[in-house]
Design an enzyme around this catalytic site. Structure first.
Site, PDB file in Angstrom:
ATOM      1  N   THR A  48      37.422  47.483  42.829  1.00 54.69           N
ATOM      2  CA  THR A  48      36.475  47.130  43.888  1.00 54.69           C
ATOM      3  C   THR A  48      35.783  48.393  44.384  1.00 54.69           C
ATOM      4  O   THR A  48      36.435  49.402  44.659  1.00 54.69           O
ATOM      5  CB  THR A  48      37.191  46.440  45.064  1.00 54.69           C
ATOM      6  OG1 THR A  48      37.820  45.243  44.601  1.00 54.69           O
ATOM      7  CG2 THR A  48      36.209  46.092  46.175  1.00 54.69           C
ATOM      8  N   LEU A 107      41.005  50.076  49.024  1.00 55.61           N
ATOM      9  CA  LEU A 107      40.223  49.169  48.194  1.00 55.61           C
ATOM     10  C   LEU A 107      40.880  49.150  46.818  1.00 55.61           C
ATOM     11  O   LEU A 107      41.389  50.174  46.348  1.00 55.61           O
ATOM     12  CB  LEU A 107      38.771  49.642  48.062  1.00 55.61           C
ATOM     13  CG  LEU A 107      37.915  49.682  49.327  1.00 55.61           C
ATOM     14  CD1 LEU A 107      36.515  50.207  48.980  1.00 55.61           C
ATOM     15  CD2 LEU A 107      37.818  48.303  49.968  1.00 55.61           C
ATOM     16  N   ASP A 108      40.874  47.990  46.149  1.00 55.41           N
ATOM     17  CA  ASP A 108      41.408  47.897  44.793  1.00 55.41           C
ATOM     18  C   ASP A 108      40.683  48.879  43.875  1.00 55.41           C
ATOM     19  O   ASP A 108      39.519  49.224  44.104  1.00 55.41           O
ATOM     20  CB  ASP A 108      41.214  46.489  44.222  1.00 55.41           C
ATOM     21  CG  ASP A 108      41.995  45.422  44.981  1.00 55.41           C
ATOM     22  OD1 ASP A 108      42.917  45.794  45.721  1.00 55.41           O
ATOM     23  OD2 ASP A 108      41.663  44.239  44.820  1.00 55.41           O
ATOM     24  N   VAL A 109      41.359  49.282  42.811  1.00 54.59           N
ATOM     25  CA  VAL A 109      40.741  50.147  41.808  1.00 54.59           C
ATOM     26  C   VAL A 109      39.440  49.522  41.296  1.00 54.59           C
ATOM     27  O   VAL A 109      38.443  50.207  41.086  1.00 54.59           O
ATOM     28  CB  VAL A 109      41.713  50.397  40.637  1.00 54.59           C
ATOM     29  CG1 VAL A 109      41.003  51.111  39.490  1.00 54.59           C
ATOM     30  CG2 VAL A 109      42.903  51.214  41.097  1.00 54.59           C
ATOM     31  N   HIS A 163      44.271  41.855  47.435  1.00 51.42           N
ATOM     32  CA  HIS A 163      43.495  40.905  46.619  1.00 51.42           C
ATOM     33  C   HIS A 163      43.063  39.674  47.425  1.00 51.42           C
ATOM     34  O   HIS A 163      42.776  38.623  46.851  1.00 51.42           O
ATOM     35  CB  HIS A 163      44.309  40.436  45.398  1.00 51.42           C
ATOM     36  CG  HIS A 163      44.630  41.510  44.419  1.00 51.42           C
ATOM     37  ND1 HIS A 163      45.304  41.262  43.237  1.00 51.42           N
ATOM     38  CD2 HIS A 163      44.387  42.849  44.433  1.00 51.42           C
ATOM     39  CE1 HIS A 163      45.469  42.404  42.575  1.00 51.42           C
ATOM     40  NE2 HIS A 163      44.913  43.380  43.286  1.00 51.42           N
TER      41      HIS A 163
END
Length: 307
Positions: free
Chosen positions: A141, A137-139, A234
């Site tokens: 998110t 997961l993105d930082v 993303h």
């Protein structure tokens, strides 16, 4: 480590960063960074990187210890909840501001570091800094994420993500109202031609498929449920930005900063809500759900109330 070095005639008149690079056998940028951080002095005065060296001059150099950017640092993460702890895997509720694993340029907390601090021992054949990581997961998110604990779990979960048999549900608050209300976005994603750190819909990108369904519309923004068929970096943010309905608060991908401010958002409103997969070694399907964190809940309530 501290060293004292005398400037010889060959370095007389050179810039400090250039001379230091040659003396110490390091890059000029690294030498410049040492000067900027105050690690190089002469006669008790910190030396600027552009100052000229003089023959016979003594330099007092403090060589800082540089941490390996890929080292897993055990660091407790108080708000990272454990949703499930099984023999082959652990499911975490990842907070915003936490990366999945160490990487060059990232100095903050990581999921693998948080698990190490909590006493979890991950044993897989993956790269040491990505121990057990089968998806990311993105930082920025938050939400549910699974980490493999054993080689068997790693192998099966990695295969499941590759074969797209994992059920991944996200909730996103996007600007405006998507048309149609339910649909599929099938558009390839690749590196943005103008920004190294951004992605975009590009002709030569990798296939990316996003299914979405409107949960509730509020005028300024709409809460949507998103199911990912693929897992590009993303992906949700890029796809909804391409539709001119970026995630609220996602300034990187074109969100309205005024709306973000009114909702108290300092990151994209995007949450990994549900994750379902076949339990390794069995045919049982398990599913885990993460509740909205406080910042997203506040923003959702604000838009519901028309603030």
């Amino acid at each position: 480590m501290q060293r004292s070095v005398q400037v010889t005639d060959e370095f007389d008149g050179q810039r400090a960063d250039a001379g230091l690079a040659s003396m110490l056998g390091i890059s000029r940028s690294a030498a410049a960074a040492m000067c900027a951080e105050g690690h190089v002095a002469s006669g008790g005065t910190v030396l600027a990187k552009s100052e000229r060296l003089q023959q016979g001059q003594w330099l007092q150099i403090e060589i800082p210890e540089r941490r390996d950017p890929l080292e897993v640092v055990a660091q407790p993460i108080d708000d990272m909840a454990i949703l499930a702890d099984e023999d082959d895997y652990v499911v975490v509720d990842k907070p915003v501001g936490v990366a999945a694993h160490p990487s060059p340029g990232w100095v903050g907390p990581t999921v693998v570091g948080g698990l190490a601090a909590a006493g979890f021992r991950i044993s897989t054949s993956g790269a040491r800094e990505r121990a057990g990581i089968v998806h990311r997961l993105d930082v920025g998110t938050s939400g549910v994420m699974v980490v493999a604990k054993t080689e068997a779990g790693y192998s099966e979960l990695k295969h499941a993500f590759k074969e797209r048999t994992v059920h991944k549900i996200y909730h996103a608050l996007v600007q405006g109202l998507p048309d149609p209300l339910n649909g599929t976005i099938d558009a390839p994603i690749g590196r943005h031609p103008g920004y190294d750190w951004r992605f975009a819909v590009t002709e030569d990108g990798r296939q990316a498929v996003t299914h979405y369904e409107v949960i509730e519309a509020f005028g300024k923004a709409t809460l949507v449920e998103v199911e990912l068929e693929t897992g590009r970096t993303h992906q949700i943010r890029v796809h909804f930005s391409a539709l001119k309905h970026p995630c609220a608060g996602d300034l990187t991908y074109g969100a309205d900063p005024k709306l973000a401010a009114s909702l108290g958002l300092t990151r994209q409103w995007l949450h990994a809500r549900t994750l379902g997969f076949t339990r390794p070694g069995t045919t049982d399907v398990v599913e885990y759900t993460s509740n909205y964190p406080q910042d997203l809940q506040y923003a959702l309530q604000a838009v519901q109330e028309g603030r």
